[in-house]
Write an enzyme that holds these catalytic residues in place. Structure first.
Site, PDB file in Angstrom:
ATOM      1  N   CYS A 173      39.220  44.301  28.317  1.00  0.00           N
ATOM      2  CA  CYS A 173      40.354  44.129  27.399  1.00  0.00           C
ATOM      3  C   CYS A 173      39.936  44.178  25.931  1.00  0.00           C
ATOM      4  O   CYS A 173      40.773  44.023  25.046  1.00  0.00           O
ATOM      5  CB  CYS A 173      41.097  42.844  27.738  1.00  0.00           C
ATOM      6  SG  CYS A 173      41.612  42.845  29.452  1.00  0.00           S
ATOM      7  N   HIS A 178      44.428  37.307  20.506  1.00  0.00           N
ATOM      8  CA  HIS A 178      44.297  37.954  21.821  1.00  0.00           C
ATOM      9  C   HIS A 178      45.151  37.231  22.855  1.00  0.00           C
ATOM     10  O   HIS A 178      45.620  37.872  23.810  1.00  0.00           O
ATOM     11  CB  HIS A 178      42.831  37.946  22.267  1.00  0.00           C
ATOM     12  CG  HIS A 178      42.625  38.532  23.627  1.00  0.00           C
ATOM     13  ND1 HIS A 178      42.712  39.883  23.862  1.00  0.00           N
ATOM     14  CD2 HIS A 178      42.374  37.958  24.841  1.00  0.00           C
ATOM     15  CE1 HIS A 178      42.506  40.123  25.144  1.00  0.00           C
ATOM     16  NE2 HIS A 178      42.303  38.975  25.765  1.00  0.00           N
ATOM     17  N   HIS A 230      50.291  41.969  28.653  1.00  0.00           N
ATOM     18  CA  HIS A 230      48.884  42.281  28.381  1.00  0.00           C
ATOM     19  C   HIS A 230      48.579  43.707  28.836  1.00  0.00           C
ATOM     20  O   HIS A 230      48.665  44.020  30.018  1.00  0.00           O
ATOM     21  CB  HIS A 230      48.000  41.272  29.106  1.00  0.00           C
ATOM     22  CG  HIS A 230      46.545  41.400  28.780  1.00  0.00           C
ATOM     23  ND1 HIS A 230      46.074  42.177  27.752  1.00  0.00           N
ATOM     24  CD2 HIS A 230      45.450  40.832  29.359  1.00  0.00           C
ATOM     25  CE1 HIS A 230      44.764  42.105  27.711  1.00  0.00           C
ATOM     26  NE2 HIS A 230      44.361  41.294  28.671  1.00  0.00           N
TER      27      HIS A 230
END
Lengths: 442, 116
Positions: A182, A320, A357
């Protein structure tokens, strides 16, 4: 001995953007939804009758790529006319990537000759397509090896975006893929800035994309990191005490990272300057964030140092925070380490509350959001936050979008293995940088 | 695991209706005109780039790669479809000798005859 003037270090700017995301498939829609804090979630069932308690995803509107056969796909084909020569070697996220990159190229006013120039590069990231790979490999087993899809590898492995986009646009500069889960496209953007500043490239196209399928989403339930909340309005709530996991999404985002003079000479829109970046690893666990957030804190400190900024210079941080208990807590502690301890209170929000996400494309997507915030002068609020986790006490998490033009913005990304990347952006000013509260680089 | 029998409908997914109809007509009636329409339609659909003129208007001596623009990947896809639709396996050693449209027609016809 003669003394020669030190050449000016090239400045890297964002000169083009393209979005295929759960909150919009064009820049204007994305910006409106960011400002209004409108999410892009919808109920979804990737496997009919599936008993998994995961019921919501950040869906990509106007695209239907549920079939493994591209002949069945639908997308805005009048806007993005793609033929068999392209479709036969791409996965669903490849289609998203072609469309997002097309937007970014048009936005940056790049001609085909600019793309084919030897100093134009391409950095990408995706997880490949486990969905399409499963289909092809099942075919291999069922046919006992007599039906091996000729372009199965090209369309499904990590790197598929590089192969397809570089060939289609005739890219002759550096072409590279990034694999840090990620944090992948944040890494791609950071190294793109390095390439510009080192004078190796005039521009780098950075593209992140992901499938939105059972294979790419449900698989995370094995780790119990997906939200079980079936209400699209509250399933993703970073930093909230009641958060219970992330909501998956896919799509694509493309950015043109370019040397400033080149972008200005072409009359391209300049969204922001990519000032600097930092990275650091947790050295802790293959999948779980360092509970104290030390790796992310170090990455933020390095981004600030590389950009000659102090914590008090930062106006907004795109966190994040994915809405997991452990990850958000770790990031909150990292933010305290760098900002609260220095007496700084930048606005903080995680736009994953709106989008979900996007895994390896998250860094590029959120950098794109930061670019819009800097150019248009707003700070996205923290959506879906009703009861902040006590660990967030002292952090500035505005519940509503602020009609306030940020000068300096950070974008945080963290990936499996404790890989942390932080990008620092500044509102574009063609003049030499006015002095901020500079700190001495280490 | 039992080997799955190829399904012509699956193989022809996304092909133009006229090509699918020609394939089914040949399978039902062994109509040689339908076979040629099917072969031309399959090639045309699998070409990476749409040709400037219809494949059917090319002479039999047209070169598959140089004139029509077939590449090695489309050749592989094409052999799967011919095998699935016409039930005629095309041997690799024969395929690599094929240069022209007429070469391909004869190979398919030979393969169909020998599989009857």
């Amino acid at each position: 001995m003669s003394v020669t003037a030190r050449p000016t270090v090239p400045r890297a700017v964002i000169s083009g953007l393209g979005f295929i995301t759960s909150i919009g498939n064009d820049q204007s829609t994305v910006s409106q939804n960011l400002r209004a804090l409108r999410h892009g979630f919808a109920p979804i069932e990737f496997i009919p009758g599936c008993e998994l308690p995961v019921k919501v995803a950040g869906t990509i509107k106007d695209f239907d790529t549920r079939s493994p056969h591209f002949a069945d796909w639908t997308w805005p084909s009048a806007r993005y006319p793609l033929g068999r020569d392209v479709l036969r070697s791409i996965a669903p996220h490849g289609l998203h990537a072609f469309c997002a990159l097309d937007q970014a190229i048009r936005d940056a006013n790049l001609a085909p000759a600019d793309l084919k120039a030897e100093d134009t590069g391409l950095f990408t990231a995706s997880a490949g397509s486990p969905f399409l790979q499963r289909h092809f490999l099942n075919g291999m087993h069922e046919s006992q090896g007599s039906r091996l899809q000729p372009l199965g590898i090209i369309s499904t492995i990590a790197g598929t975006l590089n192969f397809n986009l570089a060939a289609h646009h005739g890219i002759r500069g550096g072409v590279c893929g990034f694999v840090s889960a990620c944090a992948s496209t944040a890494h791609a953007l950071g190294y793109a800035q390095d390439e510009i500043r080192l004078g190796r490239h005039q521009r780098i196209l950075v593209v992140g994309a992901e499938d939105l399928t059972a294979e790419s989403t449900y698989s995370f339930h094995g780790m119990r990191v997906l939200s079980r909340n079936s209400d699209p309005a509250t399933a993703s709530r970073p930093f909230d005490r009641a958060r219970d996991g992330f909501v998956g999404t896919g799509g694509a985002c493309a950015l043109v990272i370019e040397e400033a003079d080149s972008a200005q000479a072409r009359g391209a829109p300049i969204y922001a300057e990519l000032l600097g970046w930092g990275q650091a690893s947790d050295g802790h666990h293959m999948a779980v964030s360092d509970p104290g957030g030390q790796g992310l804190a170090r990455a933020m400190q390095r981004a600030l140092a590389a950009s000659r900024l102090a914590p008090s210079d930062v106006d907004y941080i795109n966190a994040h925070a994915t809405s997991t208990q452990a990850g958000d807590r770790s990031e909150a502690l990292a933010l305290h380490t760098v900002f609260t301890a220095a007496g700084a209170r930048p606005a903080i929000s995680s736009t994953k509350a709106l989008t979900g996400h996007a895994l390896s494309m998250a860094g590029a997507m959120e950098a794109g959001f930061c670019a819009l915030a800097l150019r248009e002068g707003f700070i996205p609020g923290q959506a879906h936050l009703t009861d902040p986790d006590p660990v967030c006490e002292g952090l500035n998490l505005p519940r509503q979008t602020l009609d306030q033009a940020p000068e300096v913005v950070l974008s945080n990304s963290s990936g499996f293995g404790g890989s942390n990347v932080v990008l620092a952006f500044r509102r574009w000013s063609p003049a030499a940088l006015p002095a901020l509260t500079r700190q001495t680089p280490p | 695991m039992n080997k799955r029998a190829p399904n012509p409908e699956d193989s022809l997914r996304g092909f133009p209706p006229a090509t699918v109809a020609a394939c089914l007509a040949f399978r039902a009636h062994n109509d040689p005109v339908a076979l040629d329409t099917a072969i031309i339609g399959i090639i045309e659909h699998l070409l990476p780039k749409r040709p400037a003129q219809p494949v059917g208007s090319f002479p039999g001596s047209a070169l598959l790669v140089e004139d029509l623009g077939l590449d090695s990947f489309s050749m592989v896809e094409m052999t799967f479809i011919f095998e699935d639709v016409f039930g005629a396996p095309l041997a690799q050693e024969e395929l690599i000798k094929i240069r022209t449209l007429d070469d391909l027609r004869s190979l398919i016809q030979r393969s169909i005859s020998s599989n009857k």
